[in-house]
Design an enzyme around this catalytic site. Structure first.
Site, short mmCIF file in Angstrom:
data_model
loop_
_atom_site.label_atom_id
_atom_site.label_comp_id
_atom_site.label_asym_id
_atom_site.label_seq_id
_atom_site.Cartn_x
_atom_site.Cartn_y
_atom_site.Cartn_z
N HIS A 182 31.46 36.46 -48.39
CA HIS A 182 30.50 36.11 -49.43
C HIS A 182 30.32 34.59 -49.51
O HIS A 182 31.18 33.81 -49.07
CB HIS A 182 30.97 36.67 -50.77
N GLU A 189 30.46 32.53 -52.01
CA GLU A 189 31.48 31.80 -52.78
C GLU A 189 32.74 31.57 -51.95
O GLU A 189 33.33 30.49 -51.96
CB GLU A 189 31.83 32.59 -54.05
N CYS A 209 31.42 38.72 -57.13
CA CYS A 209 32.12 40.00 -57.18
C CYS A 209 33.55 39.75 -57.66
O CYS A 209 33.96 38.61 -57.89
CB CYS A 209 32.14 40.64 -55.80
N CYS A 239 35.66 37.50 -55.22
CA CYS A 239 35.26 36.09 -55.25
C CYS A 239 35.63 35.45 -56.59
O CYS A 239 36.04 34.28 -56.63
CB CYS A 239 33.76 35.96 -55.01
#
Length: 212
Positions: free
Chosen positions: A111, A113, A139, A142
């Site tokens: 992801h 992040e 999420c 993260c």
């Protein structure tokens, strides 16, 4: 001829200088009405949207993350595969109809992040007390990583709500704010100046003598 006038420098001495310049150049300096520029929140979110365009997700999902502290960009990240890993042409999860957020072990992409955190770690940049601007709400995984590196605030554009993610933010003391509901506390303003041609208001005696 234009002269930029800083608001905090407008004192009597400065006004005197302006008057002299006006006399010498036969021009009058006029400050225009202040014009607003975009807020810092808008600036960094637009930056996150731009970063998202670099994603290597075969499913076409584009997410961008920008980490900021004291109005300085610390690092950025976008969703995609690790360094050196071939960019995928097909998303296996999408082909099999697996819903978003499930079957993550089938995908080599990380992801935005997480990649942003990794990019900062690679060059020794601390993200303590920083603000994350992300095009998508983090999420749970993260959010946990954000808590561990000391991020204090998350501003997201699109919802990706997950209860565990919210719980992690609460216990870690991370402020999570929807960009759409965000109201900037103040707007930065810039001032422009223009000049207007005028008739000479005064003729310097020395100049008149020399011309004769």
């Amino acid at each position: 001829m234009g002269i930029t006038i800083l608001e905090n420098s407008m004192n009597q001495v400065w006004f005197t200088i302006i008057e002299v310049v006006e006399l010498m150049c036969n021009e009058k300096i006029v400050k225009k009405t202040p014009t607003e520029r975009k807020s810092w929140d808008d600036h960094y979110m637009e930056m996150a949207e731009y970063v998202a365009e670099m994603c290597t997700c075969a499913a076409g999902r584009k997410v961008g993350a920008v980490f900021v502290r004291d109005k300085r960009v610390l690092t950025t990240g976008f969703n995609g595969v690790p360094v050196g890993f071939p960019h995928p042409d097909v998303c296996v999860r999408k082909e099999q109809g697996i819903p978003s957020g499930q079957g993550l072990d089938m995908c080599g992409c990380a992801h935005a992040e997480a990649n942003g955190i990794a990019n900062a770690a690679r060059v020794g940049v601390s993200l303590m007390d920083s603000t994350l601007y992300s095009t998508t709400e983090p999420c749970a995984l993260c959010m946990g990583a954000l808590a561990n590196v000391g991020v204090k605030e998350v501003i997201y554009r699109d919802e990706y709500h997950h209860k565990i993610s919210s719980d992690i933010a609460v216990f870690a003391g991370i402020r999570v704010i929807s960009y759409e509901n965000l109201v900037s506390e103040s707007k930065e303003k810039t001032f422009e100046t223009v000049t207007i041609k005028t008739e000479p208001a005064y003729t310097f005696p020395m100049i008149t003598k020399l011309n004769n």
